[in-house]
Design a protein around this motif. Structure first.
Motif, PDB file in Angstrom:
ATOM      1  N   PHE A 161      85.469  59.593 104.627  1.00  0.00           N
ATOM      2  CA  PHE A 161      84.522  60.505 103.998  1.00  0.00           C
ATOM      3  C   PHE A 161      84.772  60.595 102.504  1.00  0.00           C
ATOM      4  CE2 PHE A 161      83.292  64.781 102.554  1.00  0.00           C
ATOM      5  CZ  PHE A 161      81.930  64.731 102.860  1.00  0.00           C
ATOM      6  N   LEU A 162      86.023  60.391 102.106  1.00  0.00           N
ATOM      7  CA  LEU A 162      86.354  60.413 100.680  1.00  0.00           C
ATOM      8  C   LEU A 162      85.540  59.376  99.912  1.00  0.00           C
ATOM      9  CD1 LEU A 162      88.071  61.429  98.332  1.00  0.00           C
ATOM     10  CD2 LEU A 162      89.899  59.905  99.081  1.00  0.00           C
ATOM     11  N   TYR A 163      85.374  58.181 100.503  1.00  0.00           N
ATOM     12  CA  TYR A 163      84.587  57.144  99.846  1.00  0.00           C
ATOM     13  C   TYR A 163      83.113  57.559  99.739  1.00  0.00           C
ATOM     14  CZ  TYR A 163      88.637  54.128 100.577  1.00  0.00           C
ATOM     15  OH  TYR A 163      89.888  53.601 100.560  1.00  0.00           O
ATOM     16  N   ALA A 164      82.609  58.231 100.769  1.00  0.00           N
ATOM     17  CA  ALA A 164      81.219  58.701 100.739  1.00  0.00           C
ATOM     18  C   ALA A 164      81.026  59.794  99.699  1.00  0.00           C
ATOM     19  CB  ALA A 164      80.808  59.209 102.124  1.00  0.00           C
TER      20      ALA A 164
ATOM     21  N   LEU B  55      87.487  47.085  97.392  1.00  0.00           N
ATOM     22  CA  LEU B  55      86.054  46.835  97.543  1.00  0.00           C
ATOM     23  C   LEU B  55      85.326  48.109  97.957  1.00  0.00           C
ATOM     24  CD1 LEU B  55      83.723  44.785  97.591  1.00  0.00           C
ATOM     25  CD2 LEU B  55      84.364  44.238  99.952  1.00  0.00           C
ATOM     26  N   LEU B  56      85.913  48.859  98.896  1.00  0.00           N
ATOM     27  CA  LEU B  56      85.284  50.095  99.351  1.00  0.00           C
ATOM     28  C   LEU B  56      85.213  51.147  98.241  1.00  0.00           C
ATOM     29  CD1 LEU B  56      86.993  50.375 102.843  1.00  0.00           C
ATOM     30  CD2 LEU B  56      84.542  50.125 102.449  1.00  0.00           C
ATOM     31  N   ALA B  57      86.268  51.250  97.435  1.00  0.00           N
ATOM     32  CA  ALA B  57      86.307  52.268  96.380  1.00  0.00           C
ATOM     33  C   ALA B  57      85.388  51.931  95.207  1.00  0.00           C
ATOM     34  CB  ALA B  57      87.742  52.450  95.884  1.00  0.00           C
ATOM     35  N   LEU B  58      85.298  50.640  94.865  1.00  0.00           N
ATOM     36  CA  LEU B  58      84.545  50.234  93.675  1.00  0.00           C
ATOM     37  C   LEU B  58      83.099  49.869  93.965  1.00  0.00           C
ATOM     38  CD1 LEU B  58      87.265  48.051  91.895  1.00  0.00           C
ATOM     39  CD2 LEU B  58      86.711  50.460  91.506  1.00  0.00           C
ATOM     40  N   LEU B  59      82.782  49.609  95.229  1.00  0.00           N
ATOM     41  CA  LEU B  59      81.411  49.216  95.554  1.00  0.00           C
ATOM     42  C   LEU B  59      80.381  50.309  95.246  1.00  0.00           C
ATOM     43  CD1 LEU B  59      79.652  46.929  96.704  1.00  0.00           C
ATOM     44  CD2 LEU B  59      80.020  47.906  98.985  1.00  0.00           C
ATOM     45  N   PRO B  60      80.616  51.602  95.620  1.00  0.00           N
ATOM     46  CA  PRO B  60      79.607  52.623  95.309  1.00  0.00           C
ATOM     47  C   PRO B  60      79.293  52.752  93.811  1.00  0.00           C
ATOM     48  CG  PRO B  60      81.101  53.431  96.978  1.00  0.00           C
ATOM     49  CD  PRO B  60      81.687  52.151  96.464  1.00  0.00           C
TER      50      PRO B  60
END
Length: 384
Positions: A22-25, A223-228
């Motif tokens: 959820f942190l990534y969202a 990738l997950l952190a920088l993609l948004p």
């Protein structure tokens, strides 16, 4: 009823990992509200994963030596409580502290959860892949559900998110209390010295597994952190960026399940090495291929990046058969925490040199990681 226990453990794994991701969202919304910047958001991810890394071996040792069950349900309730505060807290130091403390929840759950699954069957790759797939489903669902929730209700609504965590913890508590006494987890009777001797005997193989997972996590979490924020720069709406993350993770769910299944037959070394090699061209092409094809390439990249996750966890458990929960911490928690530190470095690079430059480094990093796969401890594949 092993399958019932597997279902309950997998359900709680789904909830636990949904909270983790959820942190990534929430990051794009925190960025849009000017609560944090890209570097600070990356530090929150790093703090969460580092806390998990430091604490997981301690919980793993506690589980192996004392046969404790409470970490799995207390950890999930703890996660739900702290993550539900992220939308209403203000001030980077406070948010950083809560993110770090939330990492204790996943640190408590994973060693015991993975240890319980390992005892359910003689087909550890298959069952571990199902358990990990459930967690990955939680990861995958979290961005799309989280961004939809936040888009509709705003950051102030996050305290309501405490309810799934408390519910999942209660279900697991009741399930564990009803297990037959003869089938409940028991302390191994091992000592600290015994665990250290076992680690010393297998240190070189453990080091290879540890380094591979740490570096692979740096790439996948990076990738997950920088993609948004990368998609935001390209004009992609916040809700759609959450769907991109979910696509990436759903592909990893399917690939992880298949990877665990195939590792029982082809061996951990084969699955790990070749899946990471195949991730290199797909990730590079995603970053440089505009249009609809990029969506397909993102899914393929996620699949190849995560296909080897169950196989490497089982590899760590096989290296420390007398300390399975501790081995699970070595295979899940500690390297993931170090991978989180790598994400902080990537976030700093992105702040200084731009998101495109930093994301272009990820396929390059996969070259030495896939090479480590050739040095994984050998495991004869099982017959069909």
């Amino acid at each position: 009823m092993p399958m019932v226990r597997l279902f309950v453990l997998s359900l709680v794994h789904f909830v636990n990992d949904a909270y983790s991701y959820f942190l990534y969202a929430a990051l794009p919304f925190l960025l849009a509200a000017h609560v944090v910047d890209v570097a600070q958001g990356s530090l929150m991810v790093a703090a969460f994963t580092l806390t998990s890394a430091v604490a997981q071996p301690l919980f793993g040792y506690l589980v192996d030596r004392a046969g404790q069950n409470w970490p799995v349900y207390i950890g999930t309730a703890w996660m739900g409580t702290l993550v539900s505060l992220l939308g209403i807290l203000r001030g980077f130091p406070l948010l950083l502290g809560v993110a770090a403390a939330a990492g204790l929840g996943t640190a408590a759950f994973h060693p015991q959860g993975a240890s319980l699954v390992a005892k359910l069957s003689h087909r550890p790759g298959l069952l571990m892949s199902a358990f990990i797939a459930a967690g990955n489903l939680g990861m995958a669902a979290s961005p799309i559900l989280g961004t939809s929730w936040l888009d509709a209700r705003g950051l102030a609504s996050t305290p309501l998110l405490i309810l799934p965590g408390l519910g999942a913890a209660l279900i697991l508590l009741v399930t564990l209390s009803r297990w037959p006494e003869s089938q409940r987890p028991r302390p191994t009777g091992g000592t600290t010295t015994g665990a250290l001797v076992e680690i010393k005997r297998r240190w070189s193989s453990l080091a290879i597994v540890f380094m591979l997972i740490s570096l692979r996590t740096t790439v996948s979490f990076g990738l997950l952190a920088l993609l948004p924020p990368y998609l935001r720069e390209r004009g992609v709406p916040l809700v759609l960026s959450g769907r991109y993350l979910s696509l990436l993770l759903f592909a990893g769910v399917l690939a992880g399940f298949m990877g665990g299944y195939l590792s029982d037959r082809l061996g951990t070394r084969t699955i790990t090495t070749y899946s990471l090699l195949l991730a290199i061209p797909s990730l590079y092409l995603f970053l440089h291929q505009p249009g609809a094809a990029s969506v397909i390439l993102l899914a393929v990249s996620g699949a190849f990046l995560m296909a080897s996750v169950p196989a490497t966890v089982v590899a760590a458990q096989r290296l420390l058969p007398g300390n399975v929960a501790l081995a699970s911490a070595f295979g899940i928690g500690m390297p993931i925490g170090l991978g989180g530190l790598g994400v902080a470095v990537l976030g700093s690079l992105a702040q200084q040199h731009g998101l495109t430059f930093t994301l272009d480094l990820l396929p390059i990093l996969l070259l030495p990681i896939s090479a480590l796969g050739f040095f994984l401890p050998g495991q004869p594949p099982k017959a069909s």
